[in-house]
Design a protein around this motif. Structure first.
Motif, PDB file in Angstrom:
ATOM      1  N   LEU A  75       0.869  -1.175   0.000  1.00 55.82           N
ATOM      2  CA  LEU A  75       0.000   0.000   0.000  1.00 55.82           C
ATOM      3  C   LEU A  75       0.906   1.224   0.000  1.00 55.82           C
ATOM      4  N   ILE A  76       0.813   2.007  -1.059  1.00 57.59           N
ATOM      5  CA  ILE A  76       1.632   3.210  -1.204  1.00 57.59           C
ATOM      6  C   ILE A  76       0.690   4.410  -1.207  1.00 57.59           C
ATOM      7  N   TYR A 107       3.141   7.218   3.255  1.00 61.44           N
ATOM      8  CA  TYR A 107       3.110   5.868   3.821  1.00 61.44           C
ATOM      9  C   TYR A 107       3.357   4.859   2.711  1.00 61.44           C
ATOM     10  N   ALA A 108       4.248   3.930   2.970  1.00 61.06           N
ATOM     11  CA  ALA A 108       4.463   2.784   2.083  1.00 61.06           C
ATOM     12  C   ALA A 108       4.579   1.568   2.984  1.00 61.06           C
ATOM     13  N   CYS A 134       6.534  -0.898   7.307  1.00 62.21           N
ATOM     14  CA  CYS A 134       6.230   0.317   6.566  1.00 62.21           C
ATOM     15  C   CYS A 134       7.321   1.362   6.709  1.00 62.21           C
ATOM     16  N   ALA A 135       7.264   2.293   5.777  1.00 58.06           N
ATOM     17  CA  ALA A 135       8.111   3.482   5.800  1.00 58.06           C
ATOM     18  C   ALA A 135       7.166   4.676   5.774  1.00 58.06           C
ATOM     19  N   PRO A 149       5.098  14.568   1.726  1.00 58.46           N
ATOM     20  CA  PRO A 149       4.640  13.704   0.630  1.00 58.46           C
ATOM     21  C   PRO A 149       5.850  13.174  -0.151  1.00 58.46           C
ATOM     22  N   GLN A 150       5.761  11.948  -0.593  1.00 60.77           N
ATOM     23  CA  GLN A 150       6.860  11.297  -1.324  1.00 60.77           C
ATOM     24  C   GLN A 150       6.291  10.377  -2.397  1.00 60.77           C
ATOM     25  N   THR A 151       7.148   9.939  -3.254  1.00 64.45           N
ATOM     26  CA  THR A 151       6.853   8.825  -4.156  1.00 64.45           C
ATOM     27  C   THR A 151       8.023   7.861  -4.034  1.00 64.45           C
ATOM     28  N   ILE A 152       7.769   6.607  -4.380  1.00 65.51           N
ATOM     29  CA  ILE A 152       8.864   5.642  -4.418  1.00 65.51           C
ATOM     30  C   ILE A 152       8.819   4.908  -5.750  1.00 65.51           C
ATOM     31  N   SER A 153       9.966   4.455  -6.164  1.00 68.08           N
ATOM     32  CA  SER A 153      10.090   3.768  -7.448  1.00 68.08           C
ATOM     33  C   SER A 153       9.624   2.320  -7.329  1.00 68.08           C
TER      34      SER A 153
END
Length: 109
Positions: free
Chosen positions: A6-7, A32-33, A49-50, A55-59
């Motif tokens: 869940l991202i 949240y990831a 989780c991280a 706000p962020q995005t992850i690859s």
């Protein structure tokens, strides 16, 4: 929660989490990831989780790495349970029918 990661890039923009205390109050989580930690019986034990306060995005690579870490956590939990079971001298805790070395419910955690 299913078995997929869940991202949530921005928690304030996601209706599933925008009213959760950690979002609305300190530490004001904005990213949240997480990946579920699922045992052999299909029970979700929790998540790895991280989080971040921005706000962020992850690859995709980072998502795969988080999933791999979650799988590693579950392997370590299984190993710990199995080790504890064997130390208790309870050889019947292993499931002979499945061919698995994962402990069964006969073993106290």
């Amino acid at each position: 929660m299913g078995s997929e990661p869940l991202i949530v890039p921005d928690t304030l923009e996601d209706s599933r989490v925008k009213d959760i205390g950690m979002v609305t109050h300190p530490p004001h989580v904005r990213f949240y990831a997480g990946v579920p930690l699922i045992d052999d019986a299909g029970m979700v034990l929790g998540t790895l989780c991280a989080v971040d306060t921005r706000p962020q995005t992850i690859s995709e690579e980072q998502t795969r790495a988080l999933t791999a870490l979650g799988n590693q956590v579950m392997q370590l939990l299984r190993l710990r349970k199995s080790s504890k079971c064997w130390k208790q001298g309870n050889g019947s805790c292993m499931n002979p029918d499945s061919g698995s070395t994962a402990p069964t419910a006969n073993c106290a955690a």
